[in-house]
Design a protein around this motif. Structure first.
Motif, PDB file in Angstrom:
ATOM      1  N   VAL A  69       4.121  -1.660   0.814  1.00 12.03           N
ATOM      2  CA  VAL A  69       2.887  -0.867   0.882  1.00 12.03           C
ATOM      3  C   VAL A  69       2.223  -0.932   2.253  1.00 12.03           C
ATOM      4  CG1 VAL A  69       0.581  -0.532  -0.093  1.00 12.03           C
ATOM      5  CG2 VAL A  69       2.503  -1.091  -1.590  1.00 12.03           C
ATOM      6  N   ALA A 386      -5.936   3.507   2.082  1.00 12.58           N
ATOM      7  CA  ALA A 386      -5.340   4.120   0.893  1.00 12.58           C
ATOM      8  C   ALA A 386      -6.239   5.231   0.339  1.00 12.58           C
ATOM      9  CB  ALA A 386      -5.081   3.070  -0.175  1.00 12.58           C
ATOM     10  N   ARG A 387      -7.538   4.972   0.318  1.00 11.81           N
ATOM     11  CA  ARG A 387      -8.478   5.957  -0.240  1.00 11.81           C
ATOM     12  C   ARG A 387      -8.655   7.171   0.667  1.00 11.81           C
ATOM     13  NH1 ARG A 387     -10.254   7.952  -3.893  1.00 11.81           N
ATOM     14  NH2 ARG A 387     -12.509   7.928  -3.645  1.00 11.81           N
ATOM     15  N   TRP A 390      -4.413   7.950   2.858  1.00 13.40           N
ATOM     16  CA  TRP A 390      -3.313   8.279   1.939  1.00 13.40           C
ATOM     17  C   TRP A 390      -3.781   9.127   0.754  1.00 13.40           C
ATOM     18  CZ3 TRP A 390      -1.427   2.511   1.521  1.00 13.40           C
ATOM     19  CH2 TRP A 390      -0.942   2.113   2.772  1.00 13.40           C
ATOM     20  N   LYS A 391      -5.111   9.246   0.589  1.00 14.40           N
ATOM     21  CA  LYS A 391      -5.707  10.047  -0.492  1.00 14.40           C
ATOM     22  C   LYS A 391      -5.338   9.537  -1.886  1.00 14.40           C
ATOM     23  CE  LYS A 391      -7.406  12.744   2.637  1.00 14.40           C
ATOM     24  NZ  LYS A 391      -8.829  12.590   3.031  1.00 14.40           N
ATOM     25  N   TRP A 392      -5.201   8.207  -2.023  1.00 14.90           N
ATOM     26  CA  TRP A 392      -4.969   7.639  -3.354  1.00 14.90           C
ATOM     27  C   TRP A 392      -6.222   7.835  -4.200  1.00 14.90           C
ATOM     28  CZ3 TRP A 392      -2.223   2.181  -3.241  1.00 14.90           C
ATOM     29  CH2 TRP A 392      -0.926   2.337  -2.726  1.00 14.90           C
ATOM     30  N   LYS A 396      -6.069   4.086  -8.563  1.00 12.44           N
ATOM     31  CA  LYS A 396      -4.821   3.568  -8.009  1.00 12.44           C
ATOM     32  C   LYS A 396      -5.096   2.582  -6.869  1.00 12.44           C
ATOM     33  CE  LYS A 396      -0.410   5.107  -6.024  1.00 12.44           C
ATOM     34  NZ  LYS A 396       0.382   6.286  -5.567  1.00 12.44           N
ATOM     35  N   ALA A 397      -5.960   2.981  -5.936  1.00 10.61           N
ATOM     36  CA  ALA A 397      -6.308   2.096  -4.823  1.00 10.61           C
ATOM     37  C   ALA A 397      -7.010   0.846  -5.335  1.00 10.61           C
ATOM     38  CB  ALA A 397      -7.202   2.832  -3.823  1.00 10.61           C
TER      39      ALA A 397
END
Length: 637
Positions: A69, A386-387, A390-392, A396-397
């Motif tokens: 990750v 991530a938020r 990566w647009k999680w 999920k993040a």
């Protein structure tokens, strides 16, 4: 450019010598340290529980968190906590409060890295030399002198660079990992039951059986993953794929088999508890393995030292440390650098650690707090990436980062239980470095406001120039300034003292961006104000070293006339007087003044020709009031 499929195995081999030295030498001391925490007997239940904890820590922390990750968080190909901080800050935008928190988290994580950097060479080399005691107890008095000799020699050769022998690091570590695998496999064959430790139930059962004491052992288990940060930090040198390839196909299997082999050995021969790693080998191989492990620990230490150089350069280019002398030790390898001041400090610190703790078991209590602290802060930063990058989705993040923050927090808490036994040391080092970095950053901000309260616009300055005043003299004057607008105060001081203005004036600002490298096409922008006045803005990434003559030469090739021989460079140098009512606390103002005094001069840092530099000084009282003091003019470099 070579086909990546052709070079992938070669890059993976090279990565072995740089990325995996620290984590690869952990089997020298990890299992022994785990058993010594509670003076546990090496019976089947304890060994299977501890080995299960070690294996699943390797899987979760390194294989899943870092390799799978975090290595996705590429800042234009670069990794490491400073690059991650820049990435998180950029991804979340520039909202003041959140940006401040992200920068502070990254700064603290970077500071903790230095605590790890001091202990790694000490514990690695000490644990290798302690193998001599296995060969003969009579050699025990030689352990510390030999360890000190290796450490001193290692730091003294840094000035020569490692380019000449660096190509041997990969093959040497390949031999090391094959020895780890082979020696462990021999004992697993003698006691296959040890393979049950791969079942995570044994880890959970061990924690449940020992309760609070089981958590304390996690402080030693984390020694198995020291060096995991290097997978991400060195991503810029090799790329993610070669590092992952080396980890999944060689390093993880070799480490797992070796730890299981040590467990099998102890089940068969509990008396080997003092140094299970070296007792994996026949008696005749003990001394050769001391030599080989010594080489492996030197390589591991070299990787940490090089990492400290790289992290320090990134920090100073981003404005968190004063300018330091940087020497490039290789014409071919851009990353081969040597920082004399940092090298001396690290050497003294590592020697002091060896003399204070005197054994790898004692040092294992100090090891871990900085590592787990950095891991936890890295996970926090990854949440923002991530938020926002990566647009999680939040769930999920939150699930991923929450799980690993909990895991890292448990490891960090377990290490805090060793605080009085030595866990305080890396935290103190990290706190000192954080104080230095934050003080320098804050001090520079205050100093900039004092020196440049209101800049005179260039247009207003040009309006005051007539054909006869001031007198124009031949040649080019280059004024370095941190501002990208207005007239530099060095130009005004020179005009005030010498009553002349050069026929060609270049106002030069160098900006360091929060990305590793800048494309050559985006490097320099030029603005022509007329009357021989130009503004150049040069942009650099935090992995690059500025070269001002090179900048001017590149501009000259596009039609802008510049002659190196008739150019004078004007730079400013400040001396700070700490004041009782300073915006900083008085002790921090004094610290900033000392750092400013010992900061490397601009002549060396920007590679200016020393006999063409004019240095102008300002005396500044670091108080809330306006600048007091005078300016002085002098020739020098």
């Amino acid at each position: 450019m070579h086909d990546q499929k052709e070079t992938l195995p070669l890059l993976a081999m090279t990565a072995l010598g740089v990325v995996f030295g620290d984590i690869g030498t952990s089997p020298l001391y990890t299992l022994s340290a785990c058993l010594s925490v509670m003076s546990l007997q090496p019976d089947a239940a304890n060994l299977q529980g501890i080995l299960s904890l070690i294996f699943w820590t390797l899987v979760l922390v390194v294989a899943v968190k870092y390799a799978w990750v975090i290595m996705r968080a590429s800042n234009h190909g670069e990794g490491g906590i400073m690059a991650l901080t820049a990435l998180a800050s950029h991804a979340t935008g520039h909202s003041g409060r959140l940006r401040w928190w992200i920068l502070s988290i990254g700064l603290l994580g970077a500071a903790l890295f230095y605590g790890d950097g001091v202990i790694t060479p000490a514990i690695s080399v000490l644990s290798a030399m302690e193998g001599m005691e296995v060969a003969s107890p009579a050699w025990k008095p030689l352990v510390i002198p030999l360890a000190l000799g290796i450490i001193i020699g290692l730091f003294l050769v840094q000035r020569r660079g490692t380019a000449a022998i660096g190509h041997l690091f990969g093959p040497s570590m390949l031999v090391w990992f094959l020895l780890l695998f082979g020696s462990g496999l021999t004992w697993i064959a003698a006691d296959p039951q040890i393979l049950l430790a791969l079942n995570p139930w044994f880890a959970l059962h061990f924690i449940g059986m020992h309760g609070f004491g089981g958590l304390a052992i996690l402080g030693a288990v984390v020694l198995a993953v020291t060096g995991a940060e290097a997978l991400y930090a060195d991503m810029g040198h090799f790329g993610a794929r070669p590092i992952r390839m080396a980890w999944y196909f060689l390093v993880l299997p070799a480490l797992t088999v070796n730890y299981l082999g040590q467990g099998a050995l102890l089940e068969i021969h509990p008396s080997a508890i003092q140094n299970p790693f070296f007792r994996l080998f026949p008696a005749w191989a003990t001394l050769p393995m001391v030599v080989i492990s010594g080489i492996a620990t030197v390589i591991a230490s070299q990787a940490v030292i090089s990492g400290a150089y790289s992290a320090t350069r990134q920090a100073l280019l981003l404005g968190y440390l004063p300018r330091l002398t940087i020497i490039h030790t290789s014409a071919a390898e851009r990353g081969q650098i040597y920082l004399p001041g940092l090298n001396g400090l690290l050497m003294v610190a590592v020697i002091a650690v060896i003399l204070w703790f005197r054994s790898s078991d004692a040092l294992s209590f100090a090891y871990g707090t900085a590592v787990t602290g950095t891991m936890m802060l890295t996970t926090v930063l990854v949440f923002f990436v991530a938020r926002h990058s990566w647009k999680w989705p939040l769930w999920k993040a939150g699930l991923f980062c929450g799980f690993f923050i909990l895991l890292d927090g448990i490891f960090f808490g377990a290490n805090l239980m060793k605080f009085m036994e030595g866990g305080w040391f890396p935290l103190v080092v990290g706190l000192l470095v954080f104080t230095v970095m934050s003080t320098w950053r804050r001090g520079r901000e205050i100093l900039a406001r004092k020196l440049y309260p209101e800049a005179i616009p260039v247009e207003a300055f040009l309006a005051g120039i007539t054909p006869t005043e001031p007198i124009r003299v031949s040649g080019t004057a280059v004024y370095l300034t941190v501002r990208d607008q207005g007239i530099p105060h060095t130009l005004l001081h020179n005009l005030k003292h010498n009553k002349v203005l050069h026929e060609r004036v270049i106002i030069l600002t160098i900006k360091f961006e929060e990305e590793p490298r800048i494309l050559p096409a985006d490097r320099v922008t030029v603005r022509d104000y007329g009357q021989g006045i130009y503004r150049l803005t040069a942009r650099y990434g935090f992995m690059e070293q500025p070269d001002i003559p090179e900048i001017l030469q590149s501009v000259g090739s596009s039609g802008f006339y510049w002659s190196p021989s008739d150019t004078t460079y004007f730079v400013s140098r400040q001396r700070v007087i700490p004041a009782a009512n300073a915006s900083l606390a008085l002790w921090r103002a004094r610290l900033f003044a000392v750092m400013l005094r010992f900061s490397a001069n601009a002549t060396d840092f920007f590679r200016l020709p020393p006999n063409q530099v004019m240095e102008l000084g300002d005396v500044v009282e670091l108080s809330r009031e306006a600048v007091s003091g005078a300016s002085s003019l002098g020739k020098g470099g």
